[in-house]
Motif scaffolding. Sequence first.
Motif, PDB file in Angstrom:
ATOM      1  N   ARG A 235       4.959  25.659  15.263  1.00  0.00           N
ATOM      2  CA  ARG A 235       4.808  24.234  14.961  1.00  0.00           C
ATOM      3  C   ARG A 235       3.571  23.961  14.089  1.00  0.00           C
ATOM      4  N   ALA A 236       2.433  24.555  14.453  1.00  0.00           N
ATOM      5  CA  ALA A 236       1.208  24.290  13.704  1.00  0.00           C
ATOM      6  C   ALA A 236       1.298  24.792  12.276  1.00  0.00           C
ATOM      7  N   GLU A 237       1.948  25.936  12.087  1.00  0.00           N
ATOM      8  CA  GLU A 237       2.087  26.488  10.739  1.00  0.00           C
ATOM      9  C   GLU A 237       3.014  25.628   9.884  1.00  0.00           C
TER      10      GLU A 237
ATOM     11  N   GLU B 227       3.619  22.543  10.299  1.00  0.00           N
ATOM     12  CA  GLU B 227       2.984  21.242  10.099  1.00  0.00           C
ATOM     13  C   GLU B 227       2.141  21.225   8.828  1.00  0.00           C
ATOM     14  N   GLN B 228       1.631  22.356   8.435  1.00  0.00           N
ATOM     15  CA  GLN B 228       0.835  22.419   7.208  1.00  0.00           C
ATOM     16  C   GLN B 228       1.666  22.133   5.962  1.00  0.00           C
TER      17      GLN B 228
ATOM     18  N   ARG C  75       3.838  19.694   5.847  1.00  0.00           N
ATOM     19  CA  ARG C  75       4.264  18.295   5.876  1.00  0.00           C
ATOM     20  C   ARG C  75       3.862  17.512   4.629  1.00  0.00           C
TER      21      ARG C  75
ATOM     22  N   GLU D 107       6.786  15.665   2.524  1.00  0.00           N
ATOM     23  CA  GLU D 107       6.844  14.209   2.399  1.00  0.00           C
ATOM     24  C   GLU D 107       6.691  13.775   0.952  1.00  0.00           C
TER      25      GLU D 107
ATOM     26  N   PRO E 178      12.383  24.222  12.866  1.00  0.00           N
ATOM     27  CA  PRO E 178      11.307  23.232  12.724  1.00  0.00           C
ATOM     28  C   PRO E 178      11.190  22.674  11.310  1.00  0.00           C
TER      29      PRO E 178
ATOM     30  N   MET F 182      11.898  18.809   9.935  1.00  0.00           N
ATOM     31  CA  MET F 182      10.889  18.097   9.156  1.00  0.00           C
ATOM     32  C   MET F 182      11.482  17.576   7.846  1.00  0.00           C
TER      33      MET F 182
ATOM     34  N   SER G 131      11.781  13.608   7.130  1.00  0.00           N
ATOM     35  CA  SER G 131      11.038  13.051   5.997  1.00  0.00           C
ATOM     36  C   SER G 131      11.967  12.324   5.029  1.00  0.00           C
TER      37      SER G 131
END
Length: 397
Positions: free
Chosen positions: A105-107, A109-110, A112, A116, A350, A354, A358
């Motif tokens: 998830r954290a990776e 998220e970078q 995003r 977007e 994931p 996203m 978006s």
Amino acid sequence: MSNVAASLRPGDLDLYRPEALHDPYPLYAELRGRGPALHEPERDIWLVPGYAEAAAVLRNHREFVSGDGATYESALGRAERYPLIETDPPEHTRIRRAVQPPFARAEIEQLRPGIESAATAIVEQALALGEVDAVPSLAQPMPDRAMALLTGLVPPSCAKLVDWSDAVVRAQEPAADPLHTELLLEALTWLGQDGIPGLPAHCLGRLIMESGGTTGGLAADGPERLMTLASIWLAGVDSTGALLGNAIDALIEQPEQWELLRARPDLVPNAVEELLRFEAPFRVFYRRTRAEAEIGGVTIPAGATVCAVLGSTGRDPRQFPDPDRLDVTRENARTHLALGTSIHLCLGAPLARMEATSMLTELTRRVARFERTGDPVRSPSGTMRKFDALPVRLVGA
């Protein structure tokens, strides 16, 4: 255990009939009503249409194996395999662990800001045109840009990447054309000759090809690293493009759901899950048996081809009440099997979520409604439920 399935005429259960591909849901309902597992004699495959039974098959990797092939055509004797879907533990465990960390998830998220930004640019361009084919204008550009952000691979064009990704699944279908195999070979050739040499310094593509993934577990000799990268890259295009096209079509058909999303954009993440349930991008996923097994009390022989009908599982009323109604507030929408489950849960899930979130969020901000300007055209693919054309007018908010 009983090995007696409902008696059917030859061809009655054929998922690949043109009329069944165009509108599969009446057939899916019939299949679910006939039993937990049914033998389709014309193609000699066992169909598993119910949610609970298909989930059990997908979670039981010991009896229902992927190593002999996860598509209609067996992988036995094929020169190249897709390491993430056509292997079983412990080999699968080694390969998955090597590439899993970048999808945490954290990776993800970078990515995003880039995702977007891409959504904004794609929607702005479509709105400027007004009347568009939503497939090449909205559905396909997002996974193209997302895969570039993730892997570092920049294909010759979005259209070429779409053709390559389509060929991956079409080459293993009953109606496969030699062109599909040619396109697949073209994709792998480009990847080896141009794509990998052109990778930026720090990206997932280089991590896989030069280091064997995070753990270094991917074999340096042979095609394993190349095929692992190809699997991640190409699989993430067709599936997400299908999801976005299906979503736009469903929201045209049920405009009250679009109005609800515009009023409550906080519902968009759950709407993505509901849209995956409602129109699963992957119609089917296959497993094979090496010994006799059981599905819901039905005996499956050794050496059988078993088809989990993912498109049917999302419409199973035992799991999803009133399943033929799109409901973006559905509480258990995320329990769908559209992205797989267990050890073969989609690695890129994931990122796909996203991308879709978006895009739909940006569309709720900018588009009051979609209007049809022509007849939609469904793809003839027997694996992917998607559109080849979806002509629409975007009415700005």
